[in-house]
Design a protein around this motif. Sequence first.
Motif, PDB file in Angstrom:
ATOM      1  N   TRP A  73       7.412  -3.062   3.042  1.00  0.00           N
ATOM      2  CA  TRP A  73       6.706  -1.973   2.533  1.00  0.00           C
ATOM      3  C   TRP A  73       7.059  -1.086   3.896  1.00  0.00           C
ATOM      4  O   TRP A  73       6.683  -1.299   5.066  1.00  0.00           O
ATOM      5  N   ARG A  74       7.320   0.211   3.724  1.00  0.00           N
ATOM      6  CA  ARG A  74       7.611   1.070   4.643  1.00  0.00           C
ATOM      7  C   ARG A  74       7.055   2.477   4.242  1.00  0.00           C
ATOM      8  O   ARG A  74       7.041   2.894   3.047  1.00  0.00           O
ATOM      9  N   SER A  75       6.083   2.999   5.278  1.00  0.00           N
ATOM     10  CA  SER A  75       5.386   4.357   4.837  1.00  0.00           C
ATOM     11  C   SER A  75       6.010   5.283   5.752  1.00  0.00           C
ATOM     12  O   SER A  75       6.099   5.225   6.974  1.00  0.00           O
ATOM     13  N   ARG A  83       4.480   3.267   9.294  1.00  0.00           N
ATOM     14  CA  ARG A  83       4.047   1.902   9.216  1.00  0.00           C
ATOM     15  C   ARG A  83       5.142   0.933   8.349  1.00  0.00           C
ATOM     16  O   ARG A  83       5.577   1.458   7.475  1.00  0.00           O
ATOM     17  N   GLU A  84       5.102  -0.201   8.997  1.00  0.00           N
ATOM     18  CA  GLU A  84       6.250  -0.935   8.099  1.00  0.00           C
ATOM     19  C   GLU A  84       5.648  -2.504   8.076  1.00  0.00           C
ATOM     20  O   GLU A  84       5.051  -2.952   9.094  1.00  0.00           O
ATOM     21  N   THR A 230       7.063   7.908  -3.987  1.00  0.00           N
ATOM     22  CA  THR A 230       6.820   6.268  -3.996  1.00  0.00           C
ATOM     23  C   THR A 230       8.226   5.991  -4.664  1.00  0.00           C
ATOM     24  O   THR A 230       8.681   6.362  -5.742  1.00  0.00           O
ATOM     25  N   ASP A 387      -2.567   6.452   6.599  1.00  0.00           N
ATOM     26  CA  ASP A 387      -1.290   5.472   6.182  1.00  0.00           C
ATOM     27  C   ASP A 387      -1.668   3.908   5.811  1.00  0.00           C
ATOM     28  O   ASP A 387      -1.038   3.415   5.154  1.00  0.00           O
ATOM     29  N   SER A 388      -2.630   3.784   6.919  1.00  0.00           N
ATOM     30  CA  SER A 388      -2.919   2.215   6.763  1.00  0.00           C
ATOM     31  C   SER A 388      -3.688   1.976   5.439  1.00  0.00           C
ATOM     32  O   SER A 388      -3.548   1.021   4.901  1.00  0.00           O
ATOM     33  N   THR A 391      -1.394   1.961   2.596  1.00  0.00           N
ATOM     34  CA  THR A 391      -0.754   0.668   2.810  1.00  0.00           C
ATOM     35  C   THR A 391      -1.415  -0.555   1.921  1.00  0.00           C
ATOM     36  O   THR A 391      -0.941  -1.174   1.250  1.00  0.00           O
ATOM     37  N   HIS A 394      -1.584  -0.311  -1.904  1.00  0.00           N
ATOM     38  CA  HIS A 394      -0.487  -0.387  -2.585  1.00  0.00           C
ATOM     39  C   HIS A 394      -0.097  -1.948  -2.452  1.00  0.00           C
ATOM     40  O   HIS A 394       0.344  -2.590  -3.225  1.00  0.00           O
TER      41      HIS A 394
END
Length: 549
Positions: A73-75, A83-84, A230, A387-388, A391, A394
């Motif tokens: 997952w990458r944000s 974030r990855e 997305t 972002d966290s 994440t 999702h």
Amino acid sequence: MDPVIIVGSGPVGLTLALALARQEVPSVILDEGPGKDEQRLARTVVLREDTVALIERLTGFPLSEAGFRWAGWRSMRRKQVMREVRFDAQGDDAEGATGAAGPEGQEEIAAPLHIAQHVLTGALRQALAGERLVKLAVDNRLDAVEQESSGVTAHTRGPKGTWWRGSYLVGCDGPRSTVRKLLDIRFPGRTAVERHAVAALRTELPWPDQALLHRVPPWRTSGPSAGEVTGRPLSDGVWRLDWLLPPGKDLVTPELLLTRIRETLAGWTEGQTPPYELLDTGVHTVHHRLARRWRVGRVFLAGDAAHLLGALGTQGLDEGLRDADNLAWKLALAWHHGPHEALLDSYQAERRAVVAARLRAADQALPLVRGGAGLRAVVPGSARGHDSLLTDGHLGRGVLGAPGAYADSPLAPRHIEGEVPVDTPPGAPVVDVGVTAEDGSFVRLRDRLGHGALLVVLVAPGTGVWERKHWVTAGVMPRLAAAVTALPHPAELLVAESYPGAAAHTVLLVRPDGHLVTALSGVRPADLYAAAEATLGGPAKTEATAGSR
Ligand SMILES: Cc1cc2nc3c(=O)[nH]c(=O)nc-3n(C[C@H](O)[C@H](O)[C@H](O)COP(=O)(O)OP(=O)(O)OC[C@H]3O[C@@H](n4cnc5c(N)ncnc54)[C@H](O)[C@@H]3O)c2cc1C
């Protein structure tokens, strides 16, 4: 006893029918449609570990192979990776190279499964085709429901319209639920909390098997309002892309959608738009609504008929499948042994509370996450925090994503003296550890769920290396076996080498839907009995003593 009437053959209704059949309860599914699913690649769902396991257990179909598990997952924000998260082959996640710290107490989670909804319902329909206890009556639109103390009567319209008699009725008839309207149940909430333009297409992207959330992408050719995108991979090089649309009811014209597709693909590949094949498009409007009541006497609501959610990565269907799992064993108990008011009431108490908490969390987060640069400027570090949060939503963890725990359930036992803490709190779903079953076979704990029986798991290190005959008559086993036999409801005794956070000889009591009732320090027959009795709703009361509804 009459069958359970299920209104709606969407994923929730089909799952409920199968779950009831596995517990020897017959059902009839009424659907106004032809009983076939539209093959739509823009209508996909993200399922978490527990719901994938539920469907695989019910259908015997390898759902994981038909869907796509993300490798990571990458944000991203503009061009920066915020974030990855990468999943290893077992599905445990490991934070990627970006240096972003995980949230405190972050648990290990399996990669979510992304699957087209028609593949999911196809697997359910296939399993139902050979099921003697389920009758599917298509072209039957429900238009009346009546109930009295002994059962429910429903009427349907259509070429085969008629009267139906059932023991219970469950409205799995989607967001515009006729059942909900006939019962006059309010469905308050917010309309069009988010709108997404959706496209399913086949192409090659630089992150072949990672899902991607791109907030504030730097390209703006289709106007200043082009926002969050997305990208979620499916199998065969197919992607579902969702563009968050600005508030309002503006039409998404085909030209506008094509422009967005081209600019997004070009932006991600840093150049020319790569070749792509457009497979399906749609608009997914997310509403947030919660039915005031989920039970009126012998009639229940489940799935989209009971709740709508979906903003910030929350997954409505995941919750609908959990509704079916929660309700099935309670209805099965009532069907076989007579209604137990407290047990049937607990469906609404447990499931509505979990979905309400999810909706509250999403509603609180929405203005912050979507609040724009102003808010981000005054709250230092908030962009990374958002972002966290996204994440988590999702990926299926934290307040927005983790499966709910029934901590405050009316079924939770009180004052269990020998209770000890393990890593799973009471009310939360158990971890899927390996166990030895009564016939000596080595299986997964989750494989034993859904048959209506309680599970009693003894944590006994060393048992995995010895054949069952060597330990089944030794140590605490005979006493525990006797205590299990004496329980007020059938229970299966299983033995686990280990369980997260549990000392040797801990005894776990698990509900038929996989939620932990309690963990006991050793064999404590009285505690085990009290906990099992509470889980079944307490000492049974007849309908007459429970009062009419
Ligand atoms: C484009 C798109 C994208 C989506 N993306 C996602 C996603 O990413 N994640 C997610 O979780 N969800 C997503 N959803 C939503 C998801 O599809 C629904 O949450 C899901 O279908 C709900 O399942 P259900 O069984 O509760 O209801 P439904 O699937 O709505 O099924 C209801 C059934 O009831 C029947 N019915 C209705 N009224 C009657 C009546 N009076 N009598 C008899 N039968 C009746 C209907 O024919 C239907 O078969 C998306 C939806 C769309 C359209």
